[in-house]
Scaffold this active site. Structure first.
Site, PDB file in Angstrom:
ATOM      1  N   ASP A 140      -3.647   1.933  -7.871  1.00  6.01           N
ATOM      2  CA  ASP A 140      -2.941   3.041  -7.258  1.00  6.01           C
ATOM      3  C   ASP A 140      -2.274   2.624  -5.951  1.00  6.01           C
ATOM      4  O   ASP A 140      -2.256   1.461  -5.573  1.00  6.01           O
ATOM      5  CB  ASP A 140      -3.905   4.207  -7.015  1.00  6.01           C
ATOM      6  CG  ASP A 140      -3.212   5.546  -7.160  1.00  6.01           C
ATOM      7  OD1 ASP A 140      -1.994   5.610  -6.973  1.00  6.01           O
ATOM      8  OD2 ASP A 140      -3.903   6.538  -7.439  1.00  6.01           O
ATOM      9  N   TYR A 195     -13.632  -5.852  -9.412  1.00  7.35           N
ATOM     10  CA  TYR A 195     -12.911  -5.425  -8.207  1.00  7.35           C
ATOM     11  C   TYR A 195     -13.702  -5.852  -6.976  1.00  7.35           C
ATOM     12  O   TYR A 195     -14.926  -6.031  -7.020  1.00  7.35           O
ATOM     13  CB  TYR A 195     -12.743  -3.903  -8.168  1.00  7.35           C
ATOM     14  CG  TYR A 195     -11.692  -3.355  -9.102  1.00  7.35           C
ATOM     15  CD1 TYR A 195     -10.427  -3.005  -8.630  1.00  7.35           C
ATOM     16  CD2 TYR A 195     -11.949  -3.172 -10.451  1.00  7.35           C
ATOM     17  CE1 TYR A 195      -9.454  -2.502  -9.473  1.00  7.35           C
ATOM     18  CE2 TYR A 195     -10.993  -2.668 -11.315  1.00  7.35           C
ATOM     19  CZ  TYR A 195      -9.742  -2.339 -10.812  1.00  7.35           C
ATOM     20  OH  TYR A 195      -8.784  -1.840 -11.663  1.00  7.35           O
TER      21      TYR A 195
END
Length: 420
Positions: A140, A195
């Site tokens: 995002d 991540y």
């Protein structure tokens, strides 16, 4: 071109010339002969339906020949994966937003570079399905990546990586390219995603600690041990419906499997102390990672007890704070099943990037880490977010807390597996 297409589609067509060949249709039979001078005197090759190529196949082949340009015929089209690294600062995420050119994304830059480099036709830029484009994970607004992977069909021109990088901004790089099977889909073939989240360690300071002196804060070993104990409780399969706005409590897809979540040893950058959290799972829902981190920070700071984690996995609605998006980085995507099936067949390569590790690390040191540190030191996104923690009740979703979260980050996701 329209006239030729009409002739191809017409059942009354008797003969068509293309690329030095003459195609004749007689009932259900197609006859093609090499065109040179007097066509009538040349030998013919007879192709019948049910024996060799069908009439429909011939029509499709002819249509392809008519539409294909000289440049296309020079280079074969193959299915490949590209290894991307990028700093997300200044971009509205990875995924392209059709009709929203003012919100530039990483894919906007990539598609433009593909066209300029001669890897795909100009008219494919508006519809990436034409090149079977698929991203492995969505990131995002402001989120970076060190190991993003996309799959697509492109023309195998010479020096693809060099040409693409020459048409990309410095904060976006193509670090690797590999051939894959024709049916490969980078999202569906992905087994897991890793991540990292880089944050100032003052995030774990007691709630009465003054953020005005945040640069002087240093994390105690005992506090780091407690942080890792809390992160460790996320391992396994849990119902994470409270960690996203998209899932109901009994939605089976809210159950996600986490294999690793730890916080590494602190380090100093720009005079402030930072730490990096690593999390690996099969897939993540929108805002899931940021909420997982946000809840642990709230517990360590003393805004809620340890029991809130187990309570958040039940059907009860729990108000979970969402940490800022600045420090989130897609580190690596994993293709274990694909590698096991195709990596050793002698035709395809394993989707591992050991040869690119140095280039990945160099990109992070040059573009990703400095961007996170400089933005945090200048804007203080973590300190601003921590100031909103007292409004969370950790019992039910509080409207005031939701509004505060939106004020922190205006990003919008559009589906699961975006790991935001």
């Amino acid at each position: 071109m329209q006239k030729i297409r009409a002739l191809i589609a017409s059942p009354r067509v008797l003969s068509i010339k293309s690329n030095g060949w003459l195609y004749k249709c007689a009932g259900i039979r197609w006859i093609m002969s090499k065109e040179s001078g007097n066509v009538q005197n040349k030998p013919v090759k007879r192709v019948e339906e049910g024996n060799g190529e069908s009439g429909e196949h011939i029509r499709k082949k002819l249509k392809s020949d008519v539409e294909q340009t000289g440049d296309e015929r020079k280079h074969p089209k193959r299915k490949v994966v590209l290894l991307l690294a990028y700093s997300g600062k200044g971009y509205y995420g990875m995924q392209r937003n059709a009709g929203s050119s003012q919100f530039k994304t990483i894919e906007d830059e990539l598609v433009t570079a593909l066209i300029k480099s001669g890897c795909i036709p100009d008219n494919h830029g508006d519809d990436m399905k034409k090149m079977s484009f698929q991203r492995c994970a969505r990131t995002d607004k402001g989120v970076s990546a060190a190991g993003q992977v996309v799959s697509l069909k492109l023309w195998m021109i010479e020096d693809i990586k060099e040409k693409l990088n020459s048409n990309l901004p410095p904060q976006i790089r193509v670090l690797g390219l590999k051939r894959v099977t024709g049916g490969f889909n980078s999202k569906n073939s992905c087994d897991a995603r890793t991540y990292s989240y880089m944050l100032p360690t003052v995030a774990f300071a007691p709630k009465d600690y003054s953020t005005e002196n945040s640069i002087a804060f240093r994390l105690e070993p005992e506090t780091l041990q407690r942080v890792n104990c809390l992160f460790g409780s996320y391992k396994g399969t849990h119902n994470f419906h409270n960690f996203t706005s998209q899932k109901a409590a009994r939605d089976p897809s809210a159950r996600r499997y986490i294999t690793e979540m730890t916080c590494g040893e602190p380090f100093v950058r720009g005079g402030a102390e930072f730490a990096e959290i690593t999390v690996r799972g099969q897939s993540f829902m929108m805002h899931q990672i940021r909420k997982m981190i946000g809840l642990v920070i709230a517990v360590v700071k003393g805004y809620s007890g340890d029991e809130v984690l187990k309570r958040s996995w039940g059907e009860e609605k729990v108000d979970v704070p969402k940490a800022p998006g600045l420090g989130l980085v897609l580190e690596k995507v994993h293709f274990d099943r694909y590698n096991k099936r195709f990596g050793g067949d002698g035709l395809h390569e394993c989707l591992e990037w050991t040869e690119e590790e140095q280039a990945i690390l160099a990109f992070k040191e040059e573009h990703i880490y400095p961007s996170i540190v400089e933005t945090e030191c200048q804007e203080g996104s973590m300190a601003s977010w921590m100031a909103t923690l007292p409004i969370h009740d950790f019992k039910a979703t509080a409207k005031g807390a939701q509004d505060k979260d939106r004020g922190q980050d205006d990003d919008e996701g559009n589906g699961s597996d975006s790991a935001l």
